[in-house]
Design a protein around this motif. Structure first.
Motif, mmCIF file in Angstrom:
data_model
loop_
_atom_site.group_PDB
_atom_site.id
_atom_site.type_symbol
_atom_site.label_atom_id
_atom_site.label_comp_id
_atom_site.label_asym_id
_atom_site.label_seq_id
_atom_site.Cartn_x
_atom_site.Cartn_y
_atom_site.Cartn_z
ATOM 1 N N THR A 24 0.866 -1.181 0.000
ATOM 2 C CA THR A 24 0.000 0.000 0.000
ATOM 3 C C THR A 24 0.896 1.223 0.000
ATOM 4 O O THR A 24 1.851 1.300 0.785
ATOM 5 C CB THR A 24 -0.924 0.017 1.230
ATOM 6 N N ALA A 25 0.578 2.180 -0.875
ATOM 7 C CA ALA A 25 1.344 3.416 -0.953
ATOM 8 C C ALA A 25 0.576 4.543 -0.264
ATOM 9 O O ALA A 25 -0.641 4.669 -0.428
ATOM 10 C CB ALA A 25 1.614 3.787 -2.406
ATOM 11 N N VAL A 26 1.298 5.341 0.512
ATOM 12 C CA VAL A 26 0.745 6.543 1.146
ATOM 13 C C VAL A 26 1.501 7.725 0.559
ATOM 14 O O VAL A 26 2.730 7.807 0.689
ATOM 15 C CB VAL A 26 0.905 6.504 2.676
ATOM 16 N N TRP A 27 0.781 8.630 -0.095
ATOM 17 C CA TRP A 27 1.432 9.726 -0.820
ATOM 18 C C TRP A 27 1.005 11.071 -0.281
ATOM 19 O O TRP A 27 -0.180 11.397 -0.246
ATOM 20 C CB TRP A 27 1.107 9.639 -2.312
ATOM 21 N N ILE A 28 1.993 11.843 0.153
ATOM 22 C CA ILE A 28 1.780 13.246 0.502
ATOM 23 C C ILE A 28 1.932 14.039 -0.803
ATOM 24 O O ILE A 28 3.042 14.318 -1.252
ATOM 25 C CB ILE A 28 2.826 13.718 1.535
ATOM 26 N N GLY A 29 0.817 14.373 -1.431
ATOM 27 C CA GLY A 29 0.955 15.064 -2.708
ATOM 28 C C GLY A 29 -0.355 15.216 -3.451
ATOM 29 O O GLY A 29 -1.345 14.553 -3.165
ATOM 30 N N GLU A 70 1.025 21.760 -7.377
ATOM 31 C CA GLU A 70 1.431 21.201 -6.075
ATOM 32 C C GLU A 70 2.821 20.629 -6.246
ATOM 33 O O GLU A 70 3.106 19.960 -7.244
ATOM 34 C CB GLU A 70 0.435 20.136 -5.621
ATOM 35 N N PHE A 71 3.699 20.872 -5.284
ATOM 36 C CA PHE A 71 5.125 20.612 -5.462
ATOM 37 C C PHE A 71 5.435 19.139 -5.727
ATOM 38 O O PHE A 71 6.134 18.800 -6.683
ATOM 39 C CB PHE A 71 5.884 21.099 -4.227
ATOM 40 N N ASN A 72 4.949 18.238 -4.893
ATOM 41 C CA ASN A 72 5.331 16.841 -5.024
ATOM 42 C C ASN A 72 4.818 16.222 -6.317
ATOM 43 O O ASN A 72 5.545 15.503 -7.009
ATOM 44 C CB ASN A 72 4.828 16.038 -3.824
ATOM 45 N N ALA A 73 3.576 16.489 -6.652
ATOM 46 C CA ALA A 73 3.042 15.983 -7.917
ATOM 47 C C ALA A 73 3.772 16.606 -9.097
ATOM 48 O O ALA A 73 4.129 15.926 -10.068
ATOM 49 C CB ALA A 73 1.546 16.264 -8.012
ATOM 50 N N TRP A 101 -3.246 5.643 -0.726
ATOM 51 C CA TRP A 101 -3.835 6.633 0.169
ATOM 52 C C TRP A 101 -3.216 7.980 -0.200
ATOM 53 O O TRP A 101 -2.014 8.173 -0.021
ATOM 54 C CB TRP A 101 -3.523 6.329 1.624
ATOM 55 N N GLN A 102 -4.005 8.894 -0.691
ATOM 56 C CA GLN A 102 -3.498 10.210 -1.085
ATOM 57 C C GLN A 102 -3.855 11.243 -0.020
ATOM 58 O O GLN A 102 -5.001 11.341 0.405
ATOM 59 C CB GLN A 102 -4.075 10.632 -2.439
ATOM 60 N N VAL A 103 -2.846 12.010 0.379
ATOM 61 C CA VAL A 103 -3.039 13.118 1.321
ATOM 62 C C VAL A 103 -2.773 14.406 0.539
ATOM 63 O O VAL A 103 -1.623 14.821 0.374
ATOM 64 C CB VAL A 103 -2.093 13.002 2.529
ATOM 65 N N PRO A 104 -3.826 15.032 -0.008
ATOM 66 C CA PRO A 104 -3.600 16.185 -0.883
ATOM 67 C C PRO A 104 -3.216 17.449 -0.112
ATOM 68 O O PRO A 104 -3.224 17.478 1.131
ATOM 69 C CB PRO A 104 -4.943 16.352 -1.598
ATOM 70 N N LYS A 105 -2.909 18.474 -0.859
ATOM 71 C CA LYS A 105 -2.312 19.700 -0.325
ATOM 72 C C LYS A 105 -3.132 20.334 0.789
ATOM 73 O O LYS A 105 -2.582 20.777 1.809
ATOM 74 C CB LYS A 105 -2.118 20.695 -1.467
ATOM 75 N N VAL A 160 -8.746 9.049 -0.646
ATOM 76 C CA VAL A 160 -8.333 10.454 -0.633
ATOM 77 C C VAL A 160 -8.762 11.070 0.695
ATOM 78 O O VAL A 160 -9.959 11.122 1.017
ATOM 79 C CB VAL A 160 -8.942 11.239 -1.810
ATOM 80 N N TYR A 161 -7.798 11.532 1.463
ATOM 81 C CA TYR A 161 -8.088 12.086 2.784
ATOM 82 C C TYR A 161 -8.607 13.512 2.671
ATOM 83 O O TYR A 161 -8.195 14.286 1.805
ATOM 84 C CB TYR A 161 -6.843 12.025 3.669
ATOM 85 N N ARG A 162 -9.544 13.831 3.580
ATOM 86 C CA ARG A 162 -10.052 15.196 3.686
ATOM 87 C C ARG A 162 -9.716 15.834 5.021
ATOM 88 O O ARG A 162 -9.998 17.011 5.248
ATOM 89 C CB ARG A 162 -11.552 15.241 3.442
#
Length: 310
Positions: A147-152, A162-165, A183-187, A283-285
């Motif tokens: 499982t991948a968790v991405w800050i981006g 957005e910087f990371n993307a 799991w995406q943690v957007p800006k 996608v986290y809110r």
């Protein structure tokens, strides 16, 4: 060599532990070192590797700088005999089939394909997704083995710069189009981890060499970028990479949506699939900043107490 798990005042049952690889553009700016230290001090994690990631064109040797920053933290934490920095890709993918294979992507494949460890594997990305895309393109079978968790990524639904993307849009699209659980943690969500410099001076700086270094490298970055009118803001910071740790302590089960994976355009905007089509990603809110920060502060204090006489 310090055995951190042996000096903690509590134990994490083995059945509740997970394997973790940390992929980080550690030298990009000042929040990555906090998240790296937090991960290394978290006994739920069996750290299987730390990968230095590139962070775009600002420094030609950005990946190497990230590796050096990881190694510096390991020395400060007396963990350099146990862990080392693994080099990731030196630059972004040129196109979506152009995998940039590296020791870092090889590490992801090797750990994902292990059959001798039933514990789940998570790989957290505090920067671009270059190394995950390369790992997937070289061995697609990893898709159902981690499982991948991405800050981006930009704010939903529209996205945006957005910087990371933005440091590897091709890689982001490879991962978004793959079958890898994401799991995406957007800006807008990672920006919730707001701290003031005064708070860090009180709750981080007093805790030995590690706490002093974490605080001072942030203050130094703040001063070096002091001529920028908009960012940094001068007396605060966002420890935006830290949710990669706290969401693996508690996944905030009611604070995310399952959304069809978009594609990301060159300008960072999302292209959404038609309703009901495409695979779903998490996608986290929201992320709990109190839980995230207080856990980090407590572990820094415990680490200082355990090592101050060593």
């Amino acid at each position: 060599m310090l055995d951190w798990n042996e000096v903690l005042p509590y134990r994490v049952p083995e059945a509740k532990r997970l394997r973790l690889i940390v992929n980080t553009d550690a030298a990009n700016e000042a929040d990555d070192p906090f998240a790296i230290a937090h991960a290394l001090l978290t006994p739920r994690f069996d750290i299987r590797g730390l990968i230095g990631a590139h962070y775009g064109a600002r420094d030609a040797d950005s990946m190497e700088r990230s590796c050096r920053e990881i190694e510096k933290l390991l020395r400060l934490m007396r963990m350099d005999a146990r862990y080392a920095a693994t080099p990731g890709a030196p630059a972004a993918m040129e196109h979506e089939r152009g995998a940039v294979v590296s020791p870092g992507s090889d590490l992801i494949v090797r750990e994902a394909m292990r059959d001798d460890d039933a514990r789940p594997l998570f790989v957290v990305f505090l920067g671009p997704l270059t190394d995950l895309a390369a790992a997937y393109l070289s061995e697609p079978r990893i898709a159902d083995r981690l499982t991948a968790v991405w800050i981006g990524g930009g704010t939903y639904p529209d996205g945006g710069a957005e910087f990371n993307a933005g440091n590897d849009i091709a890689a982001a699209n490879v991962v978004l189009g793959s079958g890898i659980p994401l799991w995406q943690v957007p800006k807008n969500v990672y920006s919730m981890i707001r701290v003031s410099l005064a708070e860090l001076a009180v709750k981080v700086r007093p805790h030995g060499e590690l706490g002093r270094y974490l605080f001072e490298q942030l203050v130094d970055f703040n001063e070096r970028w002091g001529d920028k009118p908009a960012w940094p803001k001068g007396e605060m910071w966002m420890l935006g990479d830290s949710p990669a740790v706290s969401l693996l302590l508690d996944d905030h089960a009611f604070e995310y949506d399952m959304r069809p994976a978009p594609r990301i355009r060159a300008d960072g905007k999302y292209e959404h699939a038609s309703e009901g089509s495409g695979r779903l990603i998490r996608v986290y809110r929201y992320v709990d900043s109190r839980f995230t920060l207080e856990d980090m502060y407590a572990k820094l204090a415990l680490f200082h107490e355990a090592t101050k006489e060593g």
